[in-house]
Design a protein around this motif. Structure first.
Motif, PDB file in Angstrom:
ATOM      1  N   GLY A 129    -121.723-102.855 -37.253  1.00  0.00           N
ATOM      2  CA  GLY A 129    -122.866-102.643 -38.074  1.00  0.00           C
ATOM      3  C   GLY A 129    -122.562-101.448 -38.904  1.00  0.00           C
ATOM      4  O   GLY A 129    -123.416-100.953 -39.697  1.00  0.00           O
ATOM      5  N   ALA A 130    -121.751-100.343 -38.672  1.00  0.00           N
ATOM      6  CA  ALA A 130    -121.407 -99.052 -39.079  1.00  0.00           C
ATOM      7  C   ALA A 130    -120.270 -99.090 -39.809  1.00  0.00           C
ATOM      8  O   ALA A 130    -119.194 -99.878 -39.520  1.00  0.00           O
ATOM      9  CB  ALA A 130    -121.709 -98.012 -37.968  1.00  0.00           C
ATOM     10  N   ARG A 131    -120.112 -98.164 -40.731  1.00  0.00           N
ATOM     11  CA  ARG A 131    -118.879 -97.611 -41.378  1.00  0.00           C
ATOM     12  C   ARG A 131    -118.584 -96.401 -41.473  1.00  0.00           C
ATOM     13  O   ARG A 131    -119.394 -95.531 -41.547  1.00  0.00           O
ATOM     14  CB  ARG A 131    -119.037 -98.152 -42.733  1.00  0.00           C
ATOM     15  N   LEU A 132    -117.410 -95.727 -41.125  1.00  0.00           N
ATOM     16  CA  LEU A 132    -117.031 -94.493 -41.218  1.00  0.00           C
ATOM     17  C   LEU A 132    -115.799 -94.230 -42.093  1.00  0.00           C
ATOM     18  O   LEU A 132    -114.561 -95.163 -41.930  1.00  0.00           O
ATOM     19  CB  LEU A 132    -116.571 -93.663 -39.878  1.00  0.00           C
ATOM     20  N   ASP A 133    -115.869 -93.374 -42.999  1.00  0.00           N
ATOM     21  CA  ASP A 133    -114.784 -92.984 -43.778  1.00  0.00           C
ATOM     22  C   ASP A 133    -114.277 -91.681 -43.473  1.00  0.00           C
ATOM     23  O   ASP A 133    -114.979 -90.729 -43.778  1.00  0.00           O
ATOM     24  CB  ASP A 133    -115.013 -93.019 -45.439  1.00  0.00           C
ATOM     25  N   TRP A 134    -112.877 -91.439 -43.010  1.00  0.00           N
ATOM     26  CA  TRP A 134    -112.456 -90.260 -42.864  1.00  0.00           C
ATOM     27  C   TRP A 134    -111.526 -89.880 -43.880  1.00  0.00           C
ATOM     28  O   TRP A 134    -110.318 -90.340 -43.749  1.00  0.00           O
ATOM     29  CB  TRP A 134    -111.776 -90.381 -41.387  1.00  0.00           C
ATOM     30  N   LEU A 135    -111.623 -89.032 -44.640  1.00  0.00           N
ATOM     31  CA  LEU A 135    -110.732 -88.760 -46.174  1.00  0.00           C
ATOM     32  C   LEU A 135    -110.855 -87.379 -46.331  1.00  0.00           C
ATOM     33  O   LEU A 135    -111.120 -86.830 -47.006  1.00  0.00           O
ATOM     34  CB  LEU A 135    -111.656 -89.612 -46.956  1.00  0.00           C
ATOM     35  N   PRO A 136    -110.169 -86.561 -45.245  1.00  0.00           N
ATOM     36  CA  PRO A 136    -109.928 -85.225 -45.586  1.00  0.00           C
ATOM     37  C   PRO A 136    -108.680 -84.833 -46.590  1.00  0.00           C
ATOM     38  O   PRO A 136    -107.913 -85.893 -46.819  1.00  0.00           O
ATOM     39  CB  PRO A 136    -109.577 -84.625 -44.000  1.00  0.00           C
ATOM     40  N   GLU A 137    -108.669 -83.634 -47.020  1.00  0.00           N
ATOM     41  CA  GLU A 137    -107.622 -83.279 -47.994  1.00  0.00           C
ATOM     42  C   GLU A 137    -106.565 -83.165 -46.806  1.00  0.00           C
ATOM     43  O   GLU A 137    -106.349 -83.137 -45.592  1.00  0.00           O
ATOM     44  CB  GLU A 137    -107.845 -81.784 -48.372  1.00  0.00           C
ATOM     45  N   GLN A 138    -105.143 -82.643 -47.648  1.00  0.00           N
ATOM     46  CA  GLN A 138    -104.170 -82.754 -47.075  1.00  0.00           C
ATOM     47  C   GLN A 138    -104.017 -81.665 -45.720  1.00  0.00           C
ATOM     48  O   GLN A 138    -104.752 -80.635 -45.922  1.00  0.00           O
ATOM     49  CB  GLN A 138    -102.763 -82.452 -47.885  1.00  0.00           C
ATOM     50  N   LEU A 139    -103.132 -81.644 -44.896  1.00  0.00           N
ATOM     51  CA  LEU A 139    -102.705 -80.658 -43.796  1.00  0.00           C
ATOM     52  C   LEU A 139    -101.314 -80.174 -44.439  1.00  0.00           C
ATOM     53  O   LEU A 139    -100.359 -80.939 -44.517  1.00  0.00           O
ATOM     54  CB  LEU A 139    -102.599 -81.411 -42.496  1.00  0.00           C
ATOM     55  N   ILE A 140    -101.026 -78.884 -44.395  1.00  0.00           N
ATOM     56  CA  ILE A 140     -99.909 -78.463 -44.762  1.00  0.00           C
ATOM     57  C   ILE A 140     -99.221 -77.685 -43.736  1.00  0.00           C
ATOM     58  O   ILE A 140    -100.006 -76.869 -42.944  1.00  0.00           O
ATOM     59  CB  ILE A 140    -100.208 -77.298 -46.042  1.00  0.00           C
ATOM     60  N   SER A 141     -97.983 -78.072 -43.397  1.00  0.00           N
ATOM     61  CA  SER A 141     -97.359 -77.260 -42.287  1.00  0.00           C
ATOM     62  C   SER A 141     -96.562 -76.177 -42.581  1.00  0.00           C
ATOM     63  O   SER A 141     -95.333 -76.549 -43.269  1.00  0.00           O
ATOM     64  CB  SER A 141     -96.442 -78.332 -41.585  1.00  0.00           C
TER      65      SER A 141
ATOM     66  N   THR B 179    -106.141 -78.115 -45.180  1.00  0.00           N
ATOM     67  CA  THR B 179    -105.739 -77.569 -44.150  1.00  0.00           C
ATOM     68  C   THR B 179    -104.560 -76.877 -43.780  1.00  0.00           C
ATOM     69  O   THR B 179    -103.287 -77.443 -44.093  1.00  0.00           O
ATOM     70  CB  THR B 179    -106.290 -78.325 -42.758  1.00  0.00           C
ATOM     71  N   LEU B 180    -104.451 -75.759 -43.728  1.00  0.00           N
ATOM     72  CA  LEU B 180    -103.166 -74.997 -43.582  1.00  0.00           C
ATOM     73  C   LEU B 180    -102.652 -74.285 -42.238  1.00  0.00           C
ATOM     74  O   LEU B 180    -103.602 -73.359 -41.764  1.00  0.00           O
ATOM     75  CB  LEU B 180    -103.040 -73.737 -44.827  1.00  0.00           C
ATOM     76  N   ALA B 181    -101.751 -74.961 -41.582  1.00  0.00           N
ATOM     77  CA  ALA B 181    -101.185 -74.525 -40.387  1.00  0.00           C
ATOM     78  C   ALA B 181    -100.493 -73.362 -40.335  1.00  0.00           C
ATOM     79  O   ALA B 181     -99.399 -73.589 -41.128  1.00  0.00           O
ATOM     80  CB  ALA B 181    -100.595 -75.787 -39.545  1.00  0.00           C
ATOM     81  N   LEU B 182    -100.478 -72.355 -39.774  1.00  0.00           N
ATOM     82  CA  LEU B 182     -99.906 -71.168 -39.900  1.00  0.00           C
ATOM     83  C   LEU B 182     -99.608 -70.731 -38.609  1.00  0.00           C
ATOM     84  O   LEU B 182    -100.063 -70.700 -37.342  1.00  0.00           O
ATOM     85  CB  LEU B 182    -100.761 -70.021 -40.517  1.00  0.00           C
ATOM     86  N   PRO B 183     -98.414 -69.588 -38.356  1.00  0.00           N
ATOM     87  CA  PRO B 183     -98.114 -69.026 -37.472  1.00  0.00           C
ATOM     88  C   PRO B 183     -99.002 -67.958 -37.135  1.00  0.00           C
ATOM     89  O   PRO B 183     -99.789 -67.332 -37.907  1.00  0.00           O
ATOM     90  CB  PRO B 183     -96.692 -68.426 -37.647  1.00  0.00           C
ATOM     91  N   GLY B 184     -99.349 -67.704 -35.870  1.00  0.00           N
ATOM     92  CA  GLY B 184    -100.373 -66.717 -35.655  1.00  0.00           C
ATOM     93  C   GLY B 184     -99.955 -65.457 -34.550  1.00  0.00           C
ATOM     94  O   GLY B 184     -98.790 -65.733 -33.877  1.00  0.00           O
ATOM     95  N   GLN B 185    -100.396 -64.776 -34.157  1.00  0.00           N
ATOM     96  CA  GLN B 185    -100.100 -63.604 -33.340  1.00  0.00           C
ATOM     97  C   GLN B 185    -100.189 -63.873 -31.923  1.00  0.00           C
ATOM     98  O   GLN B 185     -99.108 -63.677 -31.291  1.00  0.00           O
ATOM     99  CB  GLN B 185    -101.234 -62.449 -33.259  1.00  0.00           C
ATOM    100  N   ALA B 186    -100.953 -65.026 -31.498  1.00  0.00           N
ATOM    101  CA  ALA B 186    -100.711 -65.783 -30.045  1.00  0.00           C
ATOM    102  C   ALA B 186     -99.739 -66.688 -30.210  1.00  0.00           C
ATOM    103  O   ALA B 186     -99.599 -67.466 -31.184  1.00  0.00           O
ATOM    104  CB  ALA B 186    -102.147 -66.449 -29.866  1.00  0.00           C
ATOM    105  N   LYS B 187     -99.083 -66.877 -29.070  1.00  0.00           N
ATOM    106  CA  LYS B 187     -97.912 -67.780 -29.032  1.00  0.00           C
ATOM    107  C   LYS B 187     -98.322 -69.000 -28.679  1.00  0.00           C
ATOM    108  O   LYS B 187     -99.373 -69.146 -28.013  1.00  0.00           O
ATOM    109  CB  LYS B 187     -96.950 -67.189 -27.847  1.00  0.00           C
ATOM    110  N   GLY B 188     -97.627 -70.002 -28.870  1.00  0.00           N
ATOM    111  CA  GLY B 188     -98.031 -71.501 -28.425  1.00  0.00           C
ATOM    112  C   GLY B 188     -98.410 -72.438 -29.333  1.00  0.00           C
ATOM    113  O   GLY B 188     -98.630 -71.837 -30.679  1.00  0.00           O
ATOM    114  N   GLU B 189     -98.486 -73.438 -29.195  1.00  0.00           N
ATOM    115  CA  GLU B 189     -99.041 -74.592 -30.212  1.00  0.00           C
ATOM    116  C   GLU B 189    -100.228 -74.557 -30.247  1.00  0.00           C
ATOM    117  O   GLU B 189    -101.075 -74.318 -29.454  1.00  0.00           O
ATOM    118  CB  GLU B 189     -98.484 -75.957 -29.303  1.00  0.00           C
TER     119      GLU B 189
END
Length: 255
Positions: free
Chosen positions: A104-116, A82-92
């Motif tokens: 009794g459940a299992r969840l694996d949350w294993l996304p790829e990197q987040l690049i700032s 995931t690539l965080a980029l500046p945009g035309q809209a201002k703000g966070e």
């Protein structure tokens, strides 16, 4: 409120009564698409997040909601960073992740990197709500800037609750405008990749790994939490070395 794209992905999993995992809800809108892929285990459902457009950009708000009900084994990854980029809209920009795991459940949350990326301003909030008998494997990786680039502003908060009680609540702010010291020897020490690995397992109530430094460089550590859980934190000069460090820690903790 700043203008921006609103995108939501919703995933729900449950045991199918035959030793597998069904997905009664699998939907994405806006910039987030979701796809079921081939699972590594017969009892598992594997889902990949697909970014249909660039972002998050300034003013965007992305949300991922995932639930694993009793009998489910749900693995969620992403096809690319995931690539965080500046945009035309201002703000966070905001990226919110909400994970719920039943007994009794299992969840694996294993996304790829987040690049700032330089000029971006992103707040990431990840919250996991676990039942007493739930299992969780959660990995987060952040990379501050692309090659040869100064980072954007990144604020990341990670909270994990089990049976309504907090196991973990941590926040880190990096980049321009962040509180002083984030790049100093007590925090990142000049590294540009950082990550966390949280493993929650009922068996850790009686047999929990001890605190340890995980590499000879002293850049990765395993910390037992106040409950059946452990936290691995790591920093590295780049994303590749960070992934290798966290993969080795996950293998060490594998069940």
């Amino acid at each position: 409120m700043s203008a921006g794209v609103r995108s939501t992905a919703r995933i729900a999993a449950r045991g199918d009564g035959r030793g597998g995992t069904a997905l009664p809800a699998l939907e994405g809108e806006g910039s987030l698409a979701v796809r079921r892929t081939r699972a590594a285990h017969a009892d598992e459902a594997r889902v990949m997040l697909v970014g249909a457009m660039s972002g998050p950009l300034g003013g965007d708000r992305f949300t991922v909601e995932a639930r694993a009900d009793e009998g489910a084994r749900l693995h969620i990854g992403s096809v690319a960073a995931t690539l965080a980029l500046p945009g035309q809209a201002k703000g966070e920009a905001h990226y919110n992740v909400r994970l719920t795991v039943a007994d009794g459940a299992r969840l694996d949350w294993l996304p790829e990197q987040l690049i700032s990326a330089h000029g971006s301003d992103l707040r990431v909030t990840t919250r996991a709500e676990l039942a007493p008998g739930a299992r969780l494997v959660l990995r987060e990786e952040q990379v501050l800037g692309r090659v040869g680039e100064e980072p954007g502003r990144l604020t990341s908060r990670l909270t994990v609750h089990r049976a309504g009680r907090p196991l973990l609540d941590q926040e880190l702010a990096c980049g321009p405008g962040a509180p002083g010291g984030w790049d100093g020897p007590a925090v990142l020490a000049g590294h540009r990749a950082l990550g966390q690995l949280v493993v929650v397992r009922p068996e850790f109530e009686t047999d929990r790994p001890a605190a340890a430094v995980l590499d000879e460089r002293g850049t990765a550590a395993l910390t037992p939490l106040a409950g059946p859980a452990v936290l691995v934190t790591a920093v590295a000069p780049d994303a590749l070395l960070l992934r290798r460090t966290l993969d080795a820690a996950l293998l060490r903790l594998a069940d």
